[in-house]
Design a protein around this motif. Structure first.
Motif, PDB file in Angstrom:
ATOM      1  N   LYS A 102       1.896   9.594   4.362  1.00 50.77           N
ATOM      2  CA  LYS A 102       3.576   9.351   5.205  1.00 50.77           C
ATOM      3  C   LYS A 102       4.115   7.977   5.341  1.00 50.77           C
ATOM      4  N   VAL A 103       4.903   7.428   4.786  1.00 52.85           N
ATOM      5  CA  VAL A 103       5.711   6.300   3.653  1.00 52.85           C
ATOM      6  C   VAL A 103       5.599   5.769   6.099  1.00 52.85           C
ATOM      7  N   LEU A 104       4.553   4.842   6.030  1.00 54.42           N
ATOM      8  CA  LEU A 104       4.601   3.942   7.790  1.00 54.42           C
ATOM      9  C   LEU A 104       5.822   2.900   7.442  1.00 54.42           C
ATOM     10  N   LEU A 105       6.160   2.485   6.431  1.00 55.43           N
ATOM     11  CA  LEU A 105       7.144   1.231   6.616  1.00 55.43           C
ATOM     12  C   LEU A 105       7.244   1.005   5.430  1.00 55.43           C
ATOM     13  N   LYS A 106       8.258   0.501   4.893  1.00 53.67           N
ATOM     14  CA  LYS A 106       8.997   0.744   3.609  1.00 53.67           C
ATOM     15  C   LYS A 106       9.340  -1.134   3.570  1.00 53.67           C
ATOM     16  N   THR A 107       8.848  -2.255   3.396  1.00 50.99           N
ATOM     17  CA  THR A 107       9.549  -3.571   3.303  1.00 50.99           C
ATOM     18  C   THR A 107      10.320  -4.053   1.677  1.00 50.99           C
ATOM     19  N   GLY A 108      11.179  -4.935   2.567  1.00 51.33           N
ATOM     20  CA  GLY A 108      11.573  -5.716   1.348  1.00 51.33           C
ATOM     21  C   GLY A 108      10.593  -6.667   0.189  1.00 51.33           C
ATOM     22  N   ASP A 109      11.285  -7.431  -0.720  1.00 52.62           N
ATOM     23  CA  ASP A 109      10.671  -8.543  -1.623  1.00 52.62           C
ATOM     24  C   ASP A 109       9.832  -9.462  -0.769  1.00 52.62           C
ATOM     25  N   HIS A 110       8.353  -9.623  -1.248  1.00 53.18           N
ATOM     26  CA  HIS A 110       7.843 -11.497  -0.891  1.00 53.18           C
ATOM     27  C   HIS A 110       7.791 -11.258   0.433  1.00 53.18           C
ATOM     28  N   VAL A 111       7.080  -9.596   1.031  1.00 57.20           N
ATOM     29  CA  VAL A 111       6.571  -9.974   2.085  1.00 57.20           C
ATOM     30  C   VAL A 111       5.239 -10.865   2.215  1.00 57.20           C
ATOM     31  N   THR A 112       5.299 -11.213   3.721  1.00 58.06           N
ATOM     32  CA  THR A 112       4.044 -12.411   3.644  1.00 58.06           C
ATOM     33  C   THR A 112       2.324 -11.861   4.663  1.00 58.06           C
ATOM     34  N   THR A 113       1.769 -12.421   4.384  1.00 55.94           N
ATOM     35  CA  THR A 113       0.231 -11.728   5.370  1.00 55.94           C
ATOM     36  C   THR A 113       0.806 -12.118   6.644  1.00 55.94           C
ATOM     37  N   ASP A 114       1.277 -13.211   6.862  1.00 67.58           N
ATOM     38  CA  ASP A 114       2.317 -13.537   8.402  1.00 67.58           C
ATOM     39  C   ASP A 114       3.422 -12.777   8.437  1.00 67.58           C
ATOM     40  N   GLN A 115       3.365 -11.785   8.236  1.00 64.93           N
ATOM     41  CA  GLN A 115       3.871 -10.577   8.380  1.00 64.93           C
ATOM     42  C   GLN A 115       3.882  -9.505   8.789  1.00 64.93           C
ATOM     43  N   ILE A 116       2.169  -9.038   8.029  1.00 67.12           N
ATOM     44  CA  ILE A 116       1.417  -7.811   7.473  1.00 67.12           C
ATOM     45  C   ILE A 116       0.395  -7.615   8.842  1.00 67.12           C
ATOM     46  N   ALA A 134       5.180   1.561   1.032  1.00 72.15           N
ATOM     47  CA  ALA A 134       5.725   1.293   0.879  1.00 72.15           C
ATOM     48  C   ALA A 134       6.258  -0.535   0.435  1.00 72.15           C
ATOM     49  N   GLY A 135       5.967  -1.384  -0.620  1.00 72.34           N
ATOM     50  CA  GLY A 135       6.562  -3.031  -1.051  1.00 72.34           C
ATOM     51  C   GLY A 135       7.411  -3.555  -1.949  1.00 72.34           C
ATOM     52  N   GLY A 136       7.607  -4.202  -1.936  1.00 73.53           N
ATOM     53  CA  GLY A 136       8.610  -5.058  -2.370  1.00 73.53           C
ATOM     54  C   GLY A 136       7.763  -6.195  -3.893  1.00 73.53           C
ATOM     55  N   GLU A 137       8.767  -6.934  -4.199  1.00 71.58           N
ATOM     56  CA  GLU A 137       8.112  -8.216  -5.243  1.00 71.58           C
ATOM     57  C   GLU A 137       7.143  -8.254  -4.692  1.00 71.58           C
ATOM     58  N   ASN A 138       5.957  -9.187  -4.815  1.00 76.08           N
ATOM     59  CA  ASN A 138       5.273 -10.130  -4.593  1.00 76.08           C
ATOM     60  C   ASN A 138       4.801  -9.639  -3.564  1.00 76.08           C
ATOM     61  N   TYR A 139       4.345  -8.100  -2.576  1.00 74.59           N
ATOM     62  CA  TYR A 139       3.828  -8.281  -1.432  1.00 74.59           C
ATOM     63  C   TYR A 139       2.412  -8.704  -1.640  1.00 74.59           C
ATOM     64  N   GLY A 140       2.302  -9.153  -0.101  1.00 75.27           N
ATOM     65  CA  GLY A 140       0.891  -9.727   0.606  1.00 75.27           C
ATOM     66  C   GLY A 140       1.015 -11.066  -0.047  1.00 75.27           C
ATOM     67  N   GLN A 141       2.146 -11.721  -0.458  1.00 79.45           N
ATOM     68  CA  GLN A 141       2.393 -13.544  -0.315  1.00 79.45           C
ATOM     69  C   GLN A 141       1.773 -14.576   0.228  1.00 79.45           C
ATOM     70  N   GLY A 142       1.288 -15.534   0.456  1.00 75.01           N
ATOM     71  CA  GLY A 142       1.017 -16.241   1.755  1.00 75.01           C
ATOM     72  C   GLY A 142      -0.567 -16.179   1.174  1.00 75.01           C
ATOM     73  N   SER A 143      -0.860 -16.433   3.311  1.00 78.52           N
ATOM     74  CA  SER A 143      -2.176 -16.532   3.254  1.00 78.52           C
ATOM     75  C   SER A 143      -3.347 -15.657   2.534  1.00 78.52           C
ATOM     76  N   ALA A 164      -3.194   3.632   1.198  1.00 76.60           N
ATOM     77  CA  ALA A 164      -2.400   2.783  -0.393  1.00 76.60           C
ATOM     78  C   ALA A 164      -1.335   2.208  -0.026  1.00 76.60           C
ATOM     79  N   VAL A 165      -1.171   0.738  -0.853  1.00 81.47           N
ATOM     80  CA  VAL A 165      -0.164   0.317  -1.029  1.00 81.47           C
ATOM     81  C   VAL A 165       0.764   0.329  -1.999  1.00 81.47           C
ATOM     82  N   LEU A 166       2.195   1.188  -2.229  1.00 84.40           N
ATOM     83  CA  LEU A 166       3.059   1.493  -3.290  1.00 84.40           C
ATOM     84  C   LEU A 166       4.434   0.032  -3.589  1.00 84.40           C
ATOM     85  N   ALA A 167       3.991  -0.756  -4.194  1.00 80.94           N
ATOM     86  CA  ALA A 167       4.928  -2.126  -4.016  1.00 80.94           C
ATOM     87  C   ALA A 167       5.216  -2.175  -6.070  1.00 80.94           C
TER      88      ALA A 167
END
Ligand code: MIC
Ligand code: SF4
Length: 648
Positions: free
Chosen positions: A467-481, A523-532, A548-551
């Motif tokens: 199941k898609v547990l979450l759909k995020t926008g762009d530039h999600v940071t590892t501080d948010q994850i 499901a992620g946007g652009e630059n998923y996991g930026q930062g730390s 899986a992460v589909l970004a």
């Protein structure tokens, strides 16, 4: 052939692969650094490898992040780290000795060497002409065990610095200008090599401010040549013998080049909530300020703090403002004390914090609700400071100090003529760095109750129905994850406990929903996991069943961390596919192993009744890691080097 500096260092360390942009290569790592928030996990992983002693030229374990001891957890981790360092042949920098990047620059960095650190700001060492790269803790553990570090050969962007900085404009303004021009994804897949006549006047701490924040550009690393400035800095640290000249060959060609005329710059600030939301300070003044924080691995050298002290000398911090100062290292603090600058800071009303990351990672000094905080740090992601509705502006130390006096964001040029700064006294003091004993001498590793065993991964199944547990926008940071801060950071060595906070800043129901679903996909946007670099942003989701992460695209370190923990990083082929997908959709992928080998995966959206293709950017080596269920499982039984077996 004329080589740039990057090629020279890579050639010196190349173990396998071809030096062509995009190709996967393996390089030898000379030095490693870990810090406590990522280090506990890294040493737990290292222990699993069954190697007797580290096999690098030098490995250092720093304690600088988790220094608030509200309960036993952090202190237990510090004790574990100290005992693991002695057992495995690692230098141990004790709590209070300073921020890993500042101390490493001062005491250990060597031009031309490779450094791998379990912290995204490891490229600070590029200020000394090192090839210094941030990575997840598991990659650093492998390097400590003598294994190679794999990376895709980045493109090399030359930044040609010309002209001279005007008074009151500093190194922070140079990197903020680059962030303004290139954005937080402008450096992805690139190494940034600085050169040109404008470099020669920049001191090593100034260069380190610039290479430090290359991490915010998403760059693999950044580096300066090793020249007279480098020699002078190393001499001031009693380490001139480590110096060697290193520069690009004349006529070397680059994948891209930009010219930055330093004379055109003026004081800048990154506005909330991204390091690339850069504006001229005079365009945003006079916003009222509630807090000013000077420090972090970006701007806490003696040069930075002497300037702040000079600005504050004989004056008092504005009544609305809380001014906090965290010197980058104990040496810097000692130096401030010896030359009287510490007295000036205290007299002006500054609150002196220990030499550690502190407020930068939300370890105390959270600003009040709705506050405006001016910080000399490198990240201003929403909520990272500990207060969800606070606004953080990033500036250089001069603007921060002048704003603390005025109680409003102020262009430092309003202070008057640029002051004459005193010579920093030379202080070299390694008493808080414990060298490892010659042999392990029966050192016992001490583990507190907060240290829980690593959760096991599992081999990749051939079919995923998730199941898609979450759909995020762009530039999600590892501080948010995987958020940090004083409450959550102490749980870094306890994955079951920390996993309760996965995605909490975006959706506090995430952990519960993931547990209920048993498995899932993000499901992620652009630059998923930026930062730390925190691998907990992969490890804790893995623990919750994320497969899986589909970004649309990924940040480098996080992409590798996902692979290392057996989560498949997949790419959307088109924005239409991203747009059509919704949270809670059920996605099915069949014959996954074979499809991964082919590089294209057919995904059926069962909920909405359509299929689409996803791709990946994994090397065959990484596909094997994913199939095995993660790097620790993949290296089981493999020979890392010298015929030494790695144990799971
Ligand atoms: C950060 O600045 O975000 C950190 C805290 O230093 C991280 C490491 C971590 O999360 O422990 C980083 O930059 O890699
Ligand atoms: Fe520490 Fe902040 Fe630097 Fe990260 S960015 S290493 S938290 S000072």
């Amino acid at each position: 052939m004329a080589d740039h500096l990057t090629a020279k260092i890579l050639k010196d360390h190349l173990l396998s692969g071809r030096l062509e942009p995009g190709e996967e290569i393996a390089i030898k790592i000379d030095q490693t650094l870990t810090q406590d928030a990522t280090g506990t996990m890294a040493y737990l992983q290292f222990e699993r490898m069954g190697v007797e002693r580290v096999r690098t030229e030098l490995s250092v374990s720093y304690v600088d992040h988790n220094t608030l001891q509200g309960s036993f957890e952090n202190a237990d981790d510090h004790r574990y780290l100290q005992s693991a360092a002695a057992r495995y042949g690692v230098y141990f920098s004790r709590p209070g000795n300073g921020i890993c990047h500042q101390v490493h620059l001062e005491r250990f960095g060597v031009p031309g060497k490779t450094l791998l650190g379990s912290d995204s700001h490891t490229p600070t060492g590029g200020g000394l002409g090192m090839l210094a790269i941030g990575a997840g803790g598991l990659d650093v553990a492998v390097a400590m065990a003598g294994g190679p570090f794999y990376l895709n050969v980045p493109e090399v962007l030359r930044v040609n610095l010309v002209g001279e900085l005007p008074p009151w404009v500093g190194a922070k303004d140079i990197i903020l200008e680059l962030l303004r021009r290139l954005t937080v994804k402008g450096g992805v897949g690139r190494i940034i090599e600085y050169g040109g006549p404008g470099t020669t006047r920049l001191t090593v701490p100034e260069r380190a401010t610039i290479t430090n924040m290359g991490a915010e550009l998403g760059a693999t690393t950044s580096l300066f040549p090793s020249d007279g400035q480098t020699r002078c800095f190393l001499a001031s640290q009693g380490r001139e013998s480590c110096w060697r000249e290193l520069r690009a060959d004349p006529g070397a060609s680059y994948d891209d080049e930009i010219i930055l005329d330093l004379a055109d710059l003026e004081p800048l600030a990154a506005c909330p909530h991204s390091p690339d939301a850069v504006k001229k300070i005079r365009e945003i003044e006079p916003l009222p300020v509630d807090q000013v924080a000077i420090g972090s691995c970006t701007n806490s050298s003696s040069q930075d703090l002497l300037l702040a002290a000079k600005i504050l000398e004989g004056q008092t911090v504005h009544p609305r403002v809380s001014l906090v100062i965290s010197p980058g290292s104990r040496q810097v603090l000692l130096m401030l004390a010896r030359c009287g600058a510490l007295e000036q800071l205290i007299a002006a009303g500054a609150r002196i914090l220990e030499s550690a990351c502190g407020p930068c990672i939300g370890m105390g000094q959270a600003p009040p609700s709705g506050a405006l905080s001016v910080r000399t740090f490198n990240r201003n992601f929403q909520g990272r400071c500990g207060t969800a509705d606070a606004s953080v502006f990033l500036t250089g130390p001069a603007a921060a100090a002048v704003s603390a006096l005025h109680g409003r964001i102020t262009d430092p040029r309003q202070w008057g003529d640029f002051p004459l700064l005193p010579e920093a006294p030379v202080i070299i003091d390694d008493r808080m760095i414990i060298p490892p004993p010659k042999d392990d001498a029966g050192t016992k590793i001490v583990r507190g109750p907060n240290i829980r065993p690593l959760p096991p991964g599992g081999a990749l199944p051939d079919k995923l129905a998730v199941k898609v547990l979450l759909k995020t926008g762009d530039h999600v940071t590892t501080d948010q994850i995987m958020p940090a801060g004083a409450k959550i950071l102490p749980l870094r060595s306890n994955i079951p406990a920390i996993s309760e906070f996965v995605f909490a800043p975006l959706d506090h129901t995430f952990a519960r929903r993931a547990r209920e679903a048993g498995s899932g996909l993000i499901a992620g946007g652009e630059n998923y996991g930026q930062g730390s670099s925190r691998e907990h942003a992969a490890l804790a989701p893995m623990y919750l069943g994320v497969k899986a992460v589909l970004a649309r695209s990924f940040a480098r370190i996080h992409h590798t961390n996902l692979v290392n923990f057996g989560i498949i990083p997949l790419h959307f082929e088109s924005s239409a596919d991203y747009d059509r997908l919704a949270q809670n959709d059920l996605l099915v992928m069949e014959n996954l192993r074979e499809q991964l080998d082919r590089g294209r995966i057919n995904v059926t959206n069962e909920t909405r009744g359509y299929s689409f293709s996803a791709t990946h950017r994994l090397s065959p080596r990484q596909v094997d890691i994913i199939k095995a269920g993660g790097l620790l499982l993949e290296v089981r039984g493999k020979r890392l080097d010298e015929g030494k077996e790695l144990k799971q």
